[in-house]
Every structure is written in structure tokens, then in C-alpha cells.
Write a protein that holds these residues in place. Sequence first.
Motif, PDB file in Angstrom:
ATOM      1  N   GLY A   9       7.474   1.539  10.298  1.00  0.00           N
ATOM      2  CA  GLY A   9       6.120   1.091  10.030  1.00  0.00           C
ATOM      3  C   GLY A   9       5.101   2.226   9.951  1.00  0.00           C
ATOM      4  O   GLY A   9       3.954   2.022   9.596  1.00  0.00           O
ATOM      5  N   THR A  11       8.825   5.667   4.582  1.00  0.00           N
ATOM      6  CA  THR A  11       9.370   5.447   3.245  1.00  0.00           C
ATOM      7  C   THR A  11       8.354   5.834   2.166  1.00  0.00           C
ATOM      8  O   THR A  11       8.678   6.545   1.209  1.00  0.00           O
ATOM      9  CB  THR A  11       9.765   3.957   3.070  1.00  0.00           C
ATOM     10  OG1 THR A  11      10.563   3.572   4.185  1.00  0.00           O
ATOM     11  CG2 THR A  11      10.526   3.740   1.789  1.00  0.00           C
ATOM     12  N   THR A  12       7.138   5.378   2.345  1.00  0.00           N
ATOM     13  CA  THR A  12       6.080   5.671   1.375  1.00  0.00           C
ATOM     14  C   THR A  12       5.814   7.177   1.293  1.00  0.00           C
ATOM     15  O   THR A  12       5.625   7.722   0.201  1.00  0.00           O
ATOM     16  CB  THR A  12       4.777   4.951   1.786  1.00  0.00           C
ATOM     17  OG1 THR A  12       5.093   3.611   2.148  1.00  0.00           O
ATOM     18  CG2 THR A  12       3.781   4.941   0.657  1.00  0.00           C
ATOM     19  N   ASP A  72      -6.933   6.532   5.526  1.00  0.00           N
ATOM     20  CA  ASP A  72      -7.909   5.715   4.814  1.00  0.00           C
ATOM     21  C   ASP A  72      -8.176   4.461   5.642  1.00  0.00           C
ATOM     22  O   ASP A  72      -7.258   3.792   6.094  1.00  0.00           O
ATOM     23  CB  ASP A  72      -7.364   5.319   3.435  1.00  0.00           C
ATOM     24  CG  ASP A  72      -5.972   4.679   3.529  1.00  0.00           C
ATOM     25  OD1 ASP A  72      -5.082   5.290   4.151  1.00  0.00           O
ATOM     26  OD2 ASP A  72      -5.802   3.570   3.005  1.00  0.00           O
ATOM     27  N   GLU A 117      -1.819   3.653  -0.367  1.00  0.00           N
ATOM     28  CA  GLU A 117      -0.463   3.133  -0.528  1.00  0.00           C
ATOM     29  C   GLU A 117       0.226   3.561  -1.818  1.00  0.00           C
ATOM     30  O   GLU A 117       1.406   3.291  -1.993  1.00  0.00           O
ATOM     31  CB  GLU A 117      -0.500   1.603  -0.457  1.00  0.00           C
ATOM     32  CG  GLU A 117      -0.925   1.096   0.907  1.00  0.00           C
ATOM     33  CD  GLU A 117      -0.842  -0.417   0.990  1.00  0.00           C
ATOM     34  OE1 GLU A 117       0.193  -0.922   1.446  1.00  0.00           O
ATOM     35  OE2 GLU A 117      -1.824  -1.083   0.595  1.00  0.00           O
TER      36      GLU A 117
HETATM   37  P1  GDP Z   1       8.221   2.840   7.250  1.00  0.00           P
HETATM   38  O1  GDP Z   1       8.655   1.586   7.942  1.00  0.00           O
HETATM   39  O2  GDP Z   1       7.830   3.900   8.218  1.00  0.00           O
HETATM   40  O3  GDP Z   1       9.152   3.330   6.227  1.00  0.00           O
HETATM   41  O4  GDP Z   1       6.836   2.474   6.558  1.00  0.00           O
HETATM   42  P2  GDP Z   1       6.477   2.157   5.037  1.00  0.00           P
HETATM   43  O5  GDP Z   1       6.527   3.380   4.211  1.00  0.00           O
HETATM   44  O6  GDP Z   1       7.247   0.988   4.572  1.00  0.00           O
HETATM   45  O7  GDP Z   1       4.944   1.793   5.229  1.00  0.00           O
HETATM   46  C1  GDP Z   1       4.497   0.709   6.020  1.00  0.00           C
HETATM   47  C2  GDP Z   1       3.240   0.142   5.385  1.00  0.00           C
HETATM   48  O8  GDP Z   1       2.202   1.129   5.463  1.00  0.00           O
HETATM   49  C3  GDP Z   1       3.387  -0.187   3.918  1.00  0.00           C
HETATM   50  O9  GDP Z   1       2.683  -1.379   3.660  1.00  0.00           O
HETATM   51  C4  GDP Z   1       2.741   0.996   3.208  1.00  0.00           C
HETATM   52  O10 GDP Z   1       2.214   0.647   1.946  1.00  0.00           O
HETATM   53  C5  GDP Z   1       1.652   1.354   4.181  1.00  0.00           C
HETATM   54  N1  GDP Z   1       1.231   2.767   4.088  1.00  0.00           N
HETATM   55  C6  GDP Z   1       1.997   3.880   4.129  1.00  0.00           C
HETATM   56  N2  GDP Z   1       1.238   4.996   4.045  1.00  0.00           N
HETATM   57  C7  GDP Z   1      -0.060   4.588   3.936  1.00  0.00           C
HETATM   58  C8  GDP Z   1      -1.335   5.259   3.827  1.00  0.00           C
HETATM   59  O11 GDP Z   1      -1.459   6.497   3.815  1.00  0.00           O
HETATM   60  N3  GDP Z   1      -2.431   4.452   3.749  1.00  0.00           N
HETATM   61  C9  GDP Z   1      -2.342   3.096   3.782  1.00  0.00           C
HETATM   62  N4  GDP Z   1      -3.480   2.395   3.708  1.00  0.00           N
HETATM   63  N5  GDP Z   1      -1.186   2.440   3.896  1.00  0.00           N
HETATM   64  C10 GDP Z   1      -0.054   3.167   3.965  1.00  0.00           C
END
Ligand code: GDP
Length: 299
Positions: free
Chosen positions: A108, A112-113, A254, A280
Amino acid sequence: QDRLFGGLKRTSERLSENLGGLFSGGKLDNATLDRIEDALIVSDLGPAMAARIRSRLADEKLDTPGDETALRALIADEIEKVLAPVAKPLDIVAFPRPQVILVVGVNGSGKTTTIAKLAHNFVEQDYGVMLAAGDTFRAAAIGQLKIWADRIGVPIVTGPEGGDAAGLVYDAVKRATAEGIDVLIVDTAGRLHNKRELMDELAKIKRVLGRLNAASPHDVVLVLDATTGQNALTQIETFRELAGITGLVMTKLDGTARGGVLVAAAEKFGLPVHAIGVGETIDDLRPFDPRQLADAIAG
Ligand code: GDP
């Protein structure tokens, strides 16, 4: 740039709210200085930074104690001093290739992003990029990373859900080497509720990498969610122990009021900060620019 300033607006607004009225004219007596120090601490900037700003305010005997602009400039100056030494982009320097970047962090956090954003940045710089879906524990994580890889147009190595992550990473390095890839970005599991298991898994991945190339992994990047505030500091401590991290990326700056924690993290750990996430989409990873950030936070 606008996005960064817009993104950190809530952090700077929170700082303003906390400081509100404290600096509106009158003497900067000890009681007021105490309250300013407290305000800086509750704005997540960390106790060391708060104490320094307090003592500078006490020493400098600002000509115009009511001048909030002077206070902001002083805060921005102190923030920049702490951030400047940790600003360090992720450079592709490994020889022989590929450079292996292990990305760690709790589920979370935006792992991944962030991997997708990093991959996109490297592709834009004409590097050959490959991803490895090393978070074999979560089918959704594998699927999500695959979607990003397809969108960016980079190859990805995946395995079955529940498969052996270290084995997958081994295969990925072999394939990346054979294909002349410059940078291999490896996703990892983030299930912190089972710390022992996660530690063993990360250690095993690192062992496998180290056997293939003693310098690998070249980078172990911890992804941190700014919205978790002070928890981010605990996560740095935990992952330092779990995985020997070499640098940080902080996401979700942000729209959170807790962006000050980036400053506290820089101050407390001195770990390189590679980039920050401000949204995102794939373009929302920004270089870590200390001056810009200091201005954005100090408002
Ligand atoms: P993981 O479980 O660590 O792999 O997390 P994810 O990459 O799936 O991200 C979790 C949520 O956070 C998703 O809805 C992403 O779109 C959101 N997210 C990731 N980075 C950012 C960011 O820099 N800003 C915002 N607002 N959302 C983000």
C-alpha cells in the motif's frame, strides 16, 4: 513544478495553521519560542529541526519579529540545509550490466506504482529496462505490475502466485544479462505482519543476487507513504534492519498534510532520497530538489 507546489500545499498550510498567530508581532519571548518549537514538531519536521529553528530565532533577534516572511525564509533555509545532502538521483552506473534495484516497502506504500514510474523514467533516458514481479505473495501485485509493464513497453519476469521469489529473481537476472538489459527493477513482498518471514525472503533474494554479482543488489530502495506521517520513520528503522536499504522514495506527497516527515526522515537517517511521488500517473515521480521542496513546505 506546479504539481509539486500544489501537492505540498496542505503540508505548508498545516505548518501555517500551527504557527498561526505565534509570530504576529510582539516580542519573541521564551514562551513564544517554545510554542513555535512545538508547532514545528507537530508539523512533522522533527525535534532536531524544531530546536535548531528555535535557537536561530532566539539568536538572530529578527529585526521585525512580526514578519512572518522572515520566519518562513528561515524555516526554508533550515529545511534546505537538511535536504541538500540527501538528494541523490538513482543513476545507472553498474558494470557489468544489469544494475539491480530491489524495491522494498509495506503493502500500500506505492511500491508497484513507483516501480512503474522509475521504469518509465529509465526508458525515457534510453535505458533497457526489465521488471521482476518478486512479490509472489499477492496475485494482485503480479497482475498490477504486468499491466504497468505492458503499458510502458518493458519486459517483465513473473512467476506463479506463492512461488519462490528468490528463484524468480535468479531467472530475471539471467534473462536480463542475456538480453543486455541495463536496469532490472525487482518488486518484493511487503507483508510486514510476518516480519521474520519477510526478512528471510529478502535475505534469500539478496544472497542469490550477491552470488551472481557481488555488487548486486546495487540499490535497495524503500518506498514510503508520506500520509503515514511519523510511521514512515518507524518503517525506515524496520526496513534498515530487514533489508539494509540504500535509499528512499517518498510517495503521496500530493494532497497530504504530513509532508514534513520527509524532512524529519532526512534529518534522522541521512539516507539518500532518490525521488518523490506526487500523483498516481506514470509522470508523477519528481526529482528530489531540496530548494524547491524547502520552499514548497515553508510556503
Ligand atoms: P503497493 O501496494 O505498495 O504496491 O502500492 P501501489 O503502488 O499499488 O499503490 C497504492 C495506491 O497508492 C494506489 O492507489 C496508487 O495509485 C496510489 N499511489 C501510489 N503513489 C502515489 C502518489 O505519489 N500519489 C498518490 N496520490 N497516490 C499514489
